[in-house]
Design a protein around this motif. Structure first.
Motif, PDB file in Angstrom:
ATOM      1  N   GLU A 167     -11.192   8.908  -5.070  1.00 42.12           N
ATOM      2  CA  GLU A 167     -10.528   8.333  -6.148  1.00 42.12           C
ATOM      3  C   GLU A 167     -10.918   8.279  -7.292  1.00 42.12           C
ATOM      4  O   GLU A 167     -10.381   7.706  -7.701  1.00 42.12           O
ATOM      5  CB  GLU A 167     -11.554   7.268  -5.241  1.00 42.12           C
ATOM      6  CG  GLU A 167     -10.558   6.450  -3.748  1.00 42.12           C
ATOM      7  CD  GLU A 167     -12.100   5.499  -3.656  1.00 42.12           C
ATOM      8  OE1 GLU A 167     -11.701   4.403  -2.263  1.00 42.12           O
ATOM      9  OE2 GLU A 167     -13.254   5.546  -3.485  1.00 42.12           O
ATOM     10  N   LYS A 190      -8.203   2.928  -4.885  1.00 44.52           N
ATOM     11  CA  LYS A 190      -8.860   2.037  -3.579  1.00 44.52           C
ATOM     12  C   LYS A 190      -8.202   2.705  -2.483  1.00 44.52           C
ATOM     13  O   LYS A 190      -7.045   2.590  -2.058  1.00 44.52           O
ATOM     14  CB  LYS A 190      -9.372   1.074  -3.636  1.00 44.52           C
ATOM     15  CG  LYS A 190     -10.186   1.159  -2.273  1.00 44.52           C
ATOM     16  CD  LYS A 190     -11.144  -0.368  -2.973  1.00 44.52           C
ATOM     17  CE  LYS A 190     -12.049   0.028  -1.489  1.00 44.52           C
ATOM     18  NZ  LYS A 190     -13.268   1.210  -1.629  1.00 44.52           N
ATOM     19  N   ARG A 223       0.750  -1.433   0.002  1.00 42.09           N
ATOM     20  CA  ARG A 223      -0.202  -0.376  -0.071  1.00 42.09           C
ATOM     21  C   ARG A 223       0.999   1.427  -0.087  1.00 42.09           C
ATOM     22  O   ARG A 223       1.983   1.114   0.156  1.00 42.09           O
ATOM     23  CB  ARG A 223      -0.381   0.107   1.010  1.00 42.09           C
ATOM     24  CG  ARG A 223      -0.034   0.171   3.075  1.00 42.09           C
ATOM     25  CD  ARG A 223      -0.157   1.220   3.123  1.00 42.09           C
ATOM     26  NE  ARG A 223       0.639   1.150   4.804  1.00 42.09           N
ATOM     27  CZ  ARG A 223       2.048   1.723   4.695  1.00 42.09           C
ATOM     28  NH1 ARG A 223       2.198   2.185   3.410  1.00 42.09           N
ATOM     29  NH2 ARG A 223       3.094   1.735   5.850  1.00 42.09           N
ATOM     30  N   ILE A 230      -7.734   2.702   1.274  1.00 38.94           N
ATOM     31  CA  ILE A 230      -8.711   1.888   1.975  1.00 38.94           C
ATOM     32  C   ILE A 230      -8.516   2.309   3.982  1.00 38.94           C
ATOM     33  O   ILE A 230      -9.266   1.725   4.449  1.00 38.94           O
ATOM     34  CB  ILE A 230      -7.183   0.905   2.367  1.00 38.94           C
ATOM     35  CG1 ILE A 230      -6.259   1.340   2.761  1.00 38.94           C
ATOM     36  CG2 ILE A 230      -7.796   0.232   0.890  1.00 38.94           C
ATOM     37  CD1 ILE A 230      -5.154   0.019   2.489  1.00 38.94           C
ATOM     38  N   LYS A 231      -8.213   3.851   3.877  1.00 41.08           N
ATOM     39  CA  LYS A 231      -8.030   4.170   4.985  1.00 41.08           C
ATOM     40  C   LYS A 231      -7.841   5.640   5.718  1.00 41.08           C
ATOM     41  O   LYS A 231      -7.203   6.186   3.842  1.00 41.08           O
ATOM     42  CB  LYS A 231      -7.289   3.809   5.884  1.00 41.08           C
ATOM     43  CG  LYS A 231      -7.712   3.821   7.886  1.00 41.08           C
ATOM     44  CD  LYS A 231      -6.489   2.907   8.194  1.00 41.08           C
ATOM     45  CE  LYS A 231      -7.255   2.699   9.623  1.00 41.08           C
ATOM     46  NZ  LYS A 231      -7.212   1.060  10.238  1.00 41.08           N
ATOM     47  N   LYS A 241      -4.379   5.766   3.567  1.00 40.26           N
ATOM     48  CA  LYS A 241      -3.618   4.550   2.931  1.00 40.26           C
ATOM     49  C   LYS A 241      -4.214   4.011   1.755  1.00 40.26           C
ATOM     50  O   LYS A 241      -5.564   3.862   1.604  1.00 40.26           O
ATOM     51  CB  LYS A 241      -3.536   3.148   3.968  1.00 40.26           C
ATOM     52  CG  LYS A 241      -2.591   3.891   5.335  1.00 40.26           C
ATOM     53  CD  LYS A 241      -2.500   2.634   6.297  1.00 40.26           C
ATOM     54  CE  LYS A 241      -1.985   3.174   7.442  1.00 40.26           C
ATOM     55  NZ  LYS A 241      -1.739   2.033   8.881  1.00 40.26           N
ATOM     56  N   ALA A 242      -3.538   4.123   0.779  1.00 33.86           N
ATOM     57  CA  ALA A 242      -4.729   3.381  -0.525  1.00 33.86           C
ATOM     58  C   ALA A 242      -4.070   2.372  -1.206  1.00 33.86           C
ATOM     59  O   ALA A 242      -2.800   2.278  -1.060  1.00 33.86           O
ATOM     60  CB  ALA A 242      -4.471   4.584  -1.844  1.00 33.86           C
ATOM     61  N   GLN A 285      -8.887  -5.149  -6.784  1.00 34.20           N
ATOM     62  CA  GLN A 285      -9.456  -5.464  -5.625  1.00 34.20           C
ATOM     63  C   GLN A 285     -10.094  -7.140  -5.425  1.00 34.20           C
ATOM     64  O   GLN A 285     -11.093  -6.726  -6.167  1.00 34.20           O
ATOM     65  CB  GLN A 285      -9.487  -4.385  -4.302  1.00 34.20           C
ATOM     66  CG  GLN A 285      -8.511  -3.601  -4.722  1.00 34.20           C
ATOM     67  CD  GLN A 285      -7.131  -3.758  -4.315  1.00 34.20           C
ATOM     68  OE1 GLN A 285      -6.523  -4.856  -3.131  1.00 34.20           O
ATOM     69  NE2 GLN A 285      -6.020  -3.513  -5.096  1.00 34.20           N
TER      70      GLN A 285
END
Ligand code: SER
Length: 590
Positions: free
Chosen positions: A501, A569, A481, A571-572, A584-585, A590
């Motif tokens: 995104e 994407k 990531r 993710i956080k 975080k990406a 996926q």
């Protein structure tokens, strides 16, 4: 006559001449990466000078907030400022030389009551491309100016612009106030810097466009762009010796006297630097497009301003945080004209305190070490780059601050050496981070390469959503990531996360090529690349460009085409520290 009265008189005068007042634009230029700050009133008007229709018409006037950092080392003398207000009037393809000169003359002599004999003017003498300004000459002559008051000069003195590398420009006529001082020699004239002549107004006849290949093509419309520094004209009209003696600075200087317990008299240079830099910092932080102190671009200039103020306050014996008190006076003095300062007061004060606290923690020991290093370097005449880097890295001393302290002792700083250390350090920390996450493998896998590119896209998208105050505060990439830290005072909303995104995914779908060019940092900045500001002294860097979406200075590596990322994407989204968010990406299906 106060500056407030003067500002109003100027605008009212031009309104009676059919001009519409436009608001001051942001200090941070919009859609223009050729300069860090707005340096003149014409800056936001470039598209209109080039022919686009302005909604407010063809005759405009305003008072524009400006910052020029080119003469930062001169601040401290009687006249130099980094932040200043510029009074300006424009003709967008309407009137030209005659009307413009006549209006300036009338305003100065009839409204500001400057005697005719105190005025001298300059004009463009012509070059191989552009003829001598005979038209301007005839107008000044008709106003009663003899050849002893009209001076012709070349491009250096009487050609203005473009503000960046390309754009509108033209010959100008500059209006000077004769201070009455004796000529310093037979050749003394307005171009002489002895102090006899003080420039008060510049009328630029913007009839040309400088193209990227260096040609000057005539513009379809002939424009006028004028600019008069408010502080300078207030000083002249009130017969003051220095801009700092005008009422614009009275309360600020009184406050500096209060917090330092020292008198302005005898400490003028330090007081002026503190006053100027604090005022500039307040206007940068109080802008609706504010940046915060950082190590890049405008944020770095802001950091230098605040840290330089810290240093001079120390030198005046202050050992606590007081800049915010001076900053409050600046806000109070200007909030009536620039209401954004009041609106953003809390933010301004908070950021100043934050920066001051960070720097004050290390400044005492830093100054001691700096003095020791410089003392030792005196015999050699040069302070090694490694030492300057240590002061930067350990004590937060901007390179320019070290250079300034060294200069006071006649010691030079090895800037090349500093840059080398800087780059080595960056490489080391990158390798260190990779080692930490990848168990010792410091190579670039396909996955990390994709994440490097995704990081550029993410930064560009965040800047599009939140504006240019967003910058990379920290970045870390593992095989799984990317992690990206950036300044934002609040949590991102779900919609904002989605928007970022989808912006990145759109670029991925567009299958854009990524191109890499080598150039100096100055060239990179001229092209609008984001990146590290310190390594700017001629050193070559790589600039990665992704369509017109992203341009960044970076060591790479990157993928060849955005399609290799497949998908992006987040993710956080979480807090990293106060005022800093962390994303975080991941990339790939996926
Ligand atoms: N652009 C010109 C200047 O800055 C006139 O405003 O001097």
């Amino acid at each position: 006559m106060t500056a407030n009265e003067l500002r109003t008189m100027f605008i009212d005068y031009f309104k009676t001449k059919g001009h519409t007042q436009i608001p001051s634009s942001s200090l941070i230029p919009e859609n223009d990466a050729s300069v860090l700050f707005t340096t003149a009133g014409m800056h936001p008007l470039v598209p209109y000078l080039l022919g686009e229709k302005h909604p407010a018409g063809q005759r405009l006037c305003n008072c524009q907030k400006c910052i020029r950092t080119g003469d930062i080392d001169e601040v401290g003398d009687a006249s130099h400022l980094t932040f200043f207000e510029m009074l300006g009037n424009w003709s967008l393809g309407d009137y030209f030389k005659e009307e413009s000169i006549r209006m300036s003359y009338e305003f100065l002599t009839k409204h500001l009551s400057i005697p005719h004999e105190k005025i001298a003017v300059t004009l463009f003498k012509g070059n191989k491309n552009i003829p001598k300004d005979v038209e301007g000459y005839e107008v000044w002559k008709s106003l009663g100016f003899g050849d002893d008051k009209i001076f012709f000069y070349g491009e250096h003195e009487n050609w203005w612009g473009p503000a960046g590398l390309t754009g509108p420009c033209g010959p100008d006529t500059e209006i000077f106030y004769d201070s009455g001082q004796e000529k310093c020699g037979p050749d003394c004239g307005p171009a002489c810097r002895c102090g006899k002549y003080v420039e008060i107004w510049n009328n630029v006849f913007m009839a040309y466009n400088k193209t990227a290949d260096g040609r000057y093509e005539p513009l379809a419309q002939k424009n006028v762009d004028t600019g008069m520094g408010l502080e300078r004209i207030t000083c002249v009209v009130n017969h003051k010796k220095s801009v700092y003696d005008t009422e614009l600075f009275t309360k600020i200087i009184e406050k500096i006297e209060e917090v330092t317990g020292k008198r302005y008299e005898g400490n003028e240079k330090m007081f002026r630097i503190i006053a100027d830099h604090t005022r500039a910092s307040v206007f940068i932080l109080g802008d609706d497009k504010a940046v915060t102190p950082s190590n890049v671009d405008q944020g770095y200039i802001l950091r230098r301003f605040i840290r330089r103020v810290c240093r001079y306050l120390r030198q005046l014996g202050v050992d606590k945080n007081v800049i915010q008190e001076i900053a409050c006076v600046v806000v109070d003095e200007y909030k009536g004209i620039y209401c954004e300062l009041e609106k953003n007061r809390e933010f301004v004060i908070r950021e100043i305190i934050k920066e001051e606290e960070t720097f004050n923690k290390t400044i005492s020991s830093g100054i001691k070490i700096a003095n020791k290093y410089i003392e030792e370097a005196r015999v050699r005449g040069t302070l090694e780059g490694a030492m300057a880097f240590k002061l930067y890295d350990t004590f937060g001393f901007p390179l320019e601050l070290t250079m300034e302290i060294a200069n006071e002792q006649n010691v030079k700083v090895d800037v090349e050496g500093f840059n080398q250390k800087y780059v080595e350090h960056q490489e080391k920390s990158r390798a260190g981070a990779e080692q930490k996450f990848k168990g010792g493998l410091a190579d670039h896998t396909e996955e990390t390469t994709r994440l490097h590119t995704a990081t550029h896209l993410l930064q560009a998208a965040l800047r599009k959503v939140f504006g240019e105050t967003i910058y990379q505060k920290g970045s870390n990439i593992t095989a799984e990531r990317l992690r990206f830290d950036f300044p934002l005072e609040r949590k991102m909303t779900e919609e904002e996360i989605k928007e970022v995104e989808s912006m990145v995914n759109e670029v991925i779908e567009k299958e854009l090529e990524i191109t890499c060019e080598e150039m100096t940092v100055d060239e990179a900045k001229e092209k609008g690349a984001l990146g590290v500001f310190e390594a700017k002294y001629g050193e070559k860097v790589k600039v990665y460009t992704i369509g017109d979406f992203s341009k960044e200075i970076c060591g790479g590596p990157h993928v060849k085409n955005t399609k290799e990322l497949q998908a992006f994407k987040i993710i956080k989204e979480e807090s990293s520290s106060s005022g800093i968010r962390r994303i975080k990406a991941v990339v790939g299906i996926q």
